[in-house]
Design a protein around this motif. Structure first.
Motif, PDB file in Angstrom:
ATOM      1  N   PRO A 229      10.095   3.559  -9.309  1.00  0.00           N
ATOM      2  CA  PRO A 229      11.286   3.525  -8.455  1.00  0.00           C
ATOM      3  C   PRO A 229      12.218   2.380  -8.871  1.00  0.00           C
ATOM      4  O   PRO A 229      11.768   1.365  -9.419  1.00  0.00           O
ATOM      5  N   PRO A 230      13.514   2.499  -8.593  1.00  0.00           N
ATOM      6  CA  PRO A 230      14.492   1.480  -9.007  1.00  0.00           C
ATOM      7  C   PRO A 230      14.496   0.266  -8.079  1.00  0.00           C
ATOM      8  O   PRO A 230      15.527  -0.090  -7.498  1.00  0.00           O
ATOM      9  N   ALA A 231      13.350  -0.379  -7.957  1.00  0.00           N
ATOM     10  CA  ALA A 231      13.207  -1.526  -7.065  1.00  0.00           C
ATOM     11  C   ALA A 231      13.478  -2.825  -7.816  1.00  0.00           C
ATOM     12  O   ALA A 231      13.477  -2.867  -9.057  1.00  0.00           O
ATOM     13  N   VAL A 232      13.682  -3.901  -7.057  1.00  0.00           N
ATOM     14  CA  VAL A 232      13.847  -5.226  -7.657  1.00  0.00           C
ATOM     15  C   VAL A 232      12.604  -5.601  -8.448  1.00  0.00           C
ATOM     16  O   VAL A 232      12.678  -6.181  -9.538  1.00  0.00           O
ATOM     17  N   ALA A 233      11.440  -5.267  -7.894  1.00  0.00           N
ATOM     18  CA  ALA A 233      10.167  -5.540  -8.561  1.00  0.00           C
ATOM     19  C   ALA A 233       9.148  -4.512  -8.092  1.00  0.00           C
ATOM     20  O   ALA A 233       9.183  -4.075  -6.935  1.00  0.00           O
ATOM     21  N   VAL A 234       8.259  -4.127  -8.991  1.00  0.00           N
ATOM     22  CA  VAL A 234       7.183  -3.187  -8.674  1.00  0.00           C
ATOM     23  C   VAL A 234       5.871  -3.839  -9.096  1.00  0.00           C
ATOM     24  O   VAL A 234       5.577  -3.959 -10.290  1.00  0.00           O
ATOM     25  N   VAL A 235       5.089  -4.275  -8.117  1.00  0.00           N
ATOM     26  CA  VAL A 235       3.832  -4.972  -8.385  1.00  0.00           C
ATOM     27  C   VAL A 235       2.691  -3.991  -8.139  1.00  0.00           C
ATOM     28  O   VAL A 235       2.411  -3.622  -6.994  1.00  0.00           O
TER      29      VAL A 235
ATOM     30  N   ASP B  44       0.825  -1.208   0.000  1.00  0.00           N
ATOM     31  CA  ASP B  44       0.000   0.000   0.000  1.00  0.00           C
ATOM     32  C   ASP B  44       0.861   1.261   0.000  1.00  0.00           C
ATOM     33  O   ASP B  44       0.423   2.316   0.434  1.00  0.00           O
ATOM     34  N   SER B  45       2.075   1.167  -0.478  1.00  0.00           N
ATOM     35  CA  SER B  45       2.979   2.321  -0.478  1.00  0.00           C
ATOM     36  C   SER B  45       4.182   2.007  -1.362  1.00  0.00           C
ATOM     37  O   SER B  45       4.384   0.868  -1.772  1.00  0.00           O
ATOM     38  N   GLY B  46       4.962   3.052  -1.646  1.00  0.00           N
ATOM     39  CA  GLY B  46       6.232   2.869  -2.334  1.00  0.00           C
ATOM     40  C   GLY B  46       6.253   3.219  -3.797  1.00  0.00           C
ATOM     41  O   GLY B  46       7.328   3.326  -4.391  1.00  0.00           O
ATOM     42  N   ILE B  47       5.088   3.433  -4.423  1.00  0.00           N
ATOM     43  CA  ILE B  47       5.063   3.578  -5.875  1.00  0.00           C
ATOM     44  C   ILE B  47       5.725   4.871  -6.349  1.00  0.00           C
ATOM     45  O   ILE B  47       6.153   4.969  -7.504  1.00  0.00           O
ATOM     46  N   VAL B  48       5.859   5.868  -5.474  1.00  0.00           N
ATOM     47  CA  VAL B  48       6.555   7.103  -5.860  1.00  0.00           C
ATOM     48  C   VAL B  48       7.752   7.368  -4.950  1.00  0.00           C
ATOM     49  O   VAL B  48       8.278   8.482  -4.913  1.00  0.00           O
ATOM     50  N   ALA B  49       8.222   6.334  -4.249  1.00  0.00           N
ATOM     51  CA  ALA B  49       9.325   6.502  -3.293  1.00  0.00           C
ATOM     52  C   ALA B  49      10.675   6.304  -3.981  1.00  0.00           C
ATOM     53  O   ALA B  49      11.495   5.476  -3.567  1.00  0.00           O
ATOM     54  N   HIS B  50      10.928   7.068  -5.028  1.00  0.00           N
ATOM     55  CA  HIS B  50      12.163   6.903  -5.802  1.00  0.00           C
ATOM     56  C   HIS B  50      13.408   7.122  -4.947  1.00  0.00           C
ATOM     57  O   HIS B  50      14.346   6.311  -4.971  1.00  0.00           O
ATOM     58  N   ASP B  51      13.440   8.216  -4.199  1.00  0.00           N
ATOM     59  CA  ASP B  51      14.630   8.540  -3.409  1.00  0.00           C
ATOM     60  C   ASP B  51      14.865   7.505  -2.317  1.00  0.00           C
ATOM     61  O   ASP B  51      16.009   7.109  -2.056  1.00  0.00           O
ATOM     62  N   ALA B  52      13.797   7.069  -1.664  1.00  0.00           N
ATOM     63  CA  ALA B  52      13.946   6.100  -0.581  1.00  0.00           C
ATOM     64  C   ALA B  52      14.447   4.760  -1.104  1.00  0.00           C
ATOM     65  O   ALA B  52      15.296   4.109  -0.477  1.00  0.00           O
ATOM     66  N   VAL B  53      13.941   4.328  -2.248  1.00  0.00           N
ATOM     67  CA  VAL B  53      14.398   3.060  -2.824  1.00  0.00           C
ATOM     68  C   VAL B  53      15.872   3.168  -3.218  1.00  0.00           C
ATOM     69  O   VAL B  53      16.665   2.238  -2.983  1.00  0.00           O
ATOM     70  N   ALA B  54      16.248   4.301  -3.798  1.00  0.00           N
ATOM     71  CA  ALA B  54      17.653   4.504  -4.163  1.00  0.00           C
ATOM     72  C   ALA B  54      18.541   4.497  -2.923  1.00  0.00           C
ATOM     73  O   ALA B  54      19.648   3.929  -2.933  1.00  0.00           O
ATOM     74  N   LEU B  55      18.070   5.111  -1.831  1.00  0.00           N
ATOM     75  CA  LEU B  55      18.833   5.126  -0.586  1.00  0.00           C
ATOM     76  C   LEU B  55      18.990   3.715  -0.032  1.00  0.00           C
ATOM     77  O   LEU B  55      20.080   3.328   0.425  1.00  0.00           O
ATOM     78  N   ALA B  56      17.908   2.938  -0.069  1.00  0.00           N
ATOM     79  CA  ALA B  56      17.980   1.560   0.422  1.00  0.00           C
ATOM     80  C   ALA B  56      18.986   0.747  -0.390  1.00  0.00           C
ATOM     81  O   ALA B  56      19.800  -0.006   0.168  1.00  0.00           O
ATOM     82  N   ARG B  57      18.942   0.888  -1.696  1.00  0.00           N
ATOM     83  CA  ARG B  57      19.885   0.158  -2.552  1.00  0.00           C
ATOM     84  C   ARG B  57      21.321   0.542  -2.234  1.00  0.00           C
ATOM     85  O   ARG B  57      22.215  -0.314  -2.191  1.00  0.00           O
ATOM     86  N   ALA B  58      21.547   1.839  -2.004  1.00  0.00           N
ATOM     87  CA  ALA B  58      22.898   2.299  -1.691  1.00  0.00           C
ATOM     88  C   ALA B  58      23.405   1.698  -0.383  1.00  0.00           C
ATOM     89  O   ALA B  58      24.618   1.574  -0.181  1.00  0.00           O
ATOM     90  N   ARG B  59      22.480   1.318   0.487  1.00  0.00           N
ATOM     91  CA  ARG B  59      22.860   0.730   1.771  1.00  0.00           C
ATOM     92  C   ARG B  59      22.777  -0.796   1.753  1.00  0.00           C
ATOM     93  O   ARG B  59      22.787  -1.438   2.802  1.00  0.00           O
ATOM     94  N   GLY B  60      22.626  -1.359   0.558  1.00  0.00           N
ATOM     95  CA  GLY B  60      22.650  -2.807   0.426  1.00  0.00           C
ATOM     96  C   GLY B  60      21.351  -3.507   0.751  1.00  0.00           C
ATOM     97  O   GLY B  60      21.342  -4.705   1.057  1.00  0.00           O
ATOM     98  N   VAL B  61      20.237  -2.786   0.674  1.00  0.00           N
ATOM     99  CA  VAL B  61      18.927  -3.364   0.974  1.00  0.00           C
ATOM    100  C   VAL B  61      18.083  -3.356  -0.295  1.00  0.00           C
ATOM    101  O   VAL B  61      17.850  -2.296  -0.885  1.00  0.00           O
ATOM    102  N   ASP B  62      17.643  -4.531  -0.733  1.00  0.00           N
ATOM    103  CA  ASP B  62      16.748  -4.618  -1.885  1.00  0.00           C
ATOM    104  C   ASP B  62      15.331  -4.209  -1.482  1.00  0.00           C
ATOM    105  O   ASP B  62      14.937  -4.345  -0.317  1.00  0.00           O
ATOM    106  N   VAL B  63      14.569  -3.744  -2.467  1.00  0.00           N
ATOM    107  CA  VAL B  63      13.184  -3.335  -2.210  1.00  0.00           C
ATOM    108  C   VAL B  63      12.264  -3.981  -3.236  1.00  0.00           C
ATOM    109  O   VAL B  63      12.542  -3.948  -4.443  1.00  0.00           O
TER     110      VAL B  63
END
Length: 651
Positions: free
Chosen positions: A254-260, A222-241
């Motif tokens: 967002p640059p996530a592993v998958a966007v459903v 129910d969230s995350g579809i416009v969280a581009h910066d947060a997903v990029a930050l997570a990736r930079a810290r070694g956390v997939d989204v």
């Protein structure tokens, strides 16, 4: 253990969201939960109320200008009488053919044909929706990729953080995904951001929580579809989204592993109107299939799907209607400790749970956590492993909801007083009301009630330290987001859709925003005063009213947006006995047509149609069909939505 639900077995009728509670919404000062106030949490309620009130400022403001409260006795002008919109009569030949083929009451078949359900097989499918009617989950773009990444994390023992949202949809979605991933053997924890401290969507708070847990995968719901910066930050810290969401995507993902998300432009999923919990459920379906788990295990969680789908006000059509129909059946079993505890504090019997009780009794308590406290408390309730550990958060939610009602009533009273001092329906097409110290968790609710009272798009703003946060609600015919966007020069930020919006504005800019918003709404309405609408779906003669008809009407539900409860209309009926006022402005009478009488009640209609106005002439009525029980005696009853003197073309 016998599976709770099986494919191919349709549940019984699921009730509707327009039960007795919703009728109190006709009067904006009434509380739709007044009949389900549990006794738990009174001490906690008092403490919470004291804490909030100590933090309030004493001053109040209207349209950004500090002013004393207006003199008592001022009253708002009432909106004009509703305009009746009666649907064209359905084809009588199709109605007769359907009634003969299915052996159903003609009145029910009129409802079906009027809704475009004209053939026997289509009617059977509609009246008996099955789990087999659900679409395969792999049709969702990226769903398979998301499931593979989650199963990989489960197999390798990676830490997983499920990130929800602070409303009922986000809370139930987080609970569903967390419970199912645990069922598959995953190391998973759930997190919901704080409305005031963290704000909406995946952000630094969620990423910090994932790092604290040692998680290498975040799954949003129910969230995350416009969280581009947060997903990029997570990736930079070694956390997939992995993102699961149902809100409208932006121009890029967002640059996530998958966007459903069924609303992705490149997604061909047949039903894009799922709630966030519906998307999460489809992913759980696919996870179960790929892991080789029996589907019956997942179906036990449909209570969470029903709670969130009803609460999120998505259309109750297609898959949503199937999921809610079966989910209500699971809710009525009350096997989940958190649900059982919530029913306990609300004094609501499990077998009485329907879509109406979800929308007006259960969902407000889950929402109260995010509005008045921490949504994590609602999540704790739904994840509780036993009843003893569920009772504490349930009592806490009851106390928070009581506080929410108090703040709701106080804010509504103050807002109506300020509005009465300055509101001019000839001038004000869009209304902006501001007050200092109003709780941001209730301003959306109060805005909705002001809309019901004056039938104008309304923005309610709470101000503090030179800044205001607002929540807005609209009426049919006004695209609220477009009206807010037209005034964006005066806003810090804003967002929303056709019926609801939110915004931040500098206090000094409130008068300018009010003027621009009013101008934009006036332009959309083309300078025509808006008028409430009262719809009538199909005619119903009083001689057609029967217990059998009422029974079959339940199979048209569950009712909600996209599948409203039928509103019948009868023309030229007599008032059989003297009408009278009962309670707080409710109209009680008996209707008669061709020798058949029917008891009727019109909540709040006593002021609009006083008994002395009815006289001896015939009337036209719009009504829903109900049963009324008094002193152990059940009888059929017309619940009036509106009435007029027969042939009165002004309504």
């Amino acid at each position: 253990m016998r599976p709770l639900l099986q494919r191919g077995s349709a549940p019984g009728p699921a009730g509707d969201p327009y039960g007795d509670e919703s009728d109190s919404l006709r009067g904006v000062r009434c509380d739709p939960e007044r009949r389900h106030r549990g006794g738990g949490g009174r001490v906690a309620r008092a403490r919470l109320s004291d804490v909030w009130r100590r933090g309030r400022r004493r001053g109040r403001s209207y349209s950004g200008v500090t002013s004393p409260a207006p003199a008592p006795g001022l009253e708002l002008p009432r909106p004009p009488r509703p305009r009746w919109e009666l649907a064209p009569a359905p084809d009588p030949h199709r109605v007769q053919a359907l009634a003969q083929e299915l052996h159903l009451p003609p009145a029910l078949c009129r409802v079906l044909v009027a809704r475009g359900i004209q053939e026997g097989e289509a009617a059977r499918t509609f009246l008996r929706p099955l789990l087999d009617h659900l679409h395969p989950p792999h049709l969702l773009t990226d769903a398979t990729r998301a499931a593979r990444r989650i199963l990989q994390a489960v197999e390798k023992g990676e830490g997983i953080l499920v990130h929800g949202d602070y409303d009922v949809d986000g809370i139930c979605s987080a609970a569903l995904l967390t419970l199912w991933i645990r069922r598959l053997g995953g190391r998973v924890e759930a997190f919901v951001p704080d409305r005031l401290r963290d704000g909406y969507d995946l952000g630094p708070a969620g990423i910090e929580r994932a790092e604290a847990l040692g998680a290498t995968l975040i799954v949003t719901c129910d969230s995350g579809i416009v969280a581009h910066d947060a997903v990029a930050l997570a990736r930079a810290r070694g956390v997939d989204v992995v993102i699961t969401d149902h809100h409208t995507p932006g121009e890029t993902l967002p640059p996530a592993v998958a966007v459903v998300n069924p609303n992705r432009s490149d997604c061909d999923y047949p039903y894009p109107s799922l709630a966030g919990v519906g998307v999460a459920f489809k992913l759980c379906q696919l996870l179960g299939q790929m892991a080789g788990r029996p589907e019956a295990e997942l179906l036990e969680n449909l209570d969470l799907v029903a709670l969130a789908t009803v609460a999120d006000l998505v259309p109750l059509t297609g898959e949503n209607r199937v999921l809610v129909r079966y989910g209500l059946r699971v809710l009525q079993q009350a096997r989940r400790p958190g649900v059982a505890a919530l029913l306990e504090v609300t004094e609501l019997a499990a077998e009485d749970v329907d879509a109406g009780k979800v929308g007006f009794v259960l969902a407000p308590r889950l929402n109260a956590a995010g509005r008045m406290g921490s949504a994590m408390e609602a999540l704790e309730l739904l994840l509780a492993p036993d009843l003893d550990r569920a009772r504490t958060p349930a009592r806490r939610l009851e106390a928070l909801n009581a506080l929410r009602r108090d703040e709701d009533a106080r804010t509504l009273d103050e807002a109506l007083e300020r509005l009465a001092a300055d509101y001019d329906p000839r001038r004000d097409f869009g209304v902006v009301v501001a007050g200092e110290g109003w709780h941001p968790g209730v301003i959306g609710i109060v805005a909705s009630r002001i809309v019901e009272r004056i039938h104008r798009p309304t923005v309610l703003l709470t101000t503090e330290n030179g800044r205001a946060r607002g929540s807005a609600r609209s009426i049919p015919g006004v695209h609220l987001l477009d009206a807010v966007r037209a005034a964006e020069d005066h806003l810090v930020r804003f967002g929303g859709h056709r019926q609801a919006a939110g915004m931040d504005v500098e206090t000094a800019r409130i008068p300018h925003f009010r003027e621009a918003f009013n101008k934009a709404v006036r332009h959309q309405l083309q300078d025509v005063q808006p008028r409430p609408r009262a719809r009538g779906d199909v005619t119903l003669g009083l001689d057609e009213v029967s217990e059998e008809l009422l029974h079959f009407l339940q199979y048209v539900g569950p009712f909600g947006i996209g599948n409203p409860e039928p509103i019948f209309w009868a023309a030229g009926v007599e008032v059989a006995r003297g009408a009278r006022i009962v309670g707080k402005g409710h109209l009680k009478l008996r209707l008669r047509e061709r020798g058949r009488e029917l008891e009727a009640i019109g909540f709040g209609l006593g002021h609009e149609m006083p008994p002395e106005r009815l006289g001896a002439g015939p009337v036209d009525v719009l009504f829903r069909l109900r049963t009324n029980e008094f002193r152990g005696v059940r009888s059929l009853q017309a619940q009036l939505k509106d009435m007029r003197i027969a042939g009165d073309g002004t309504s």
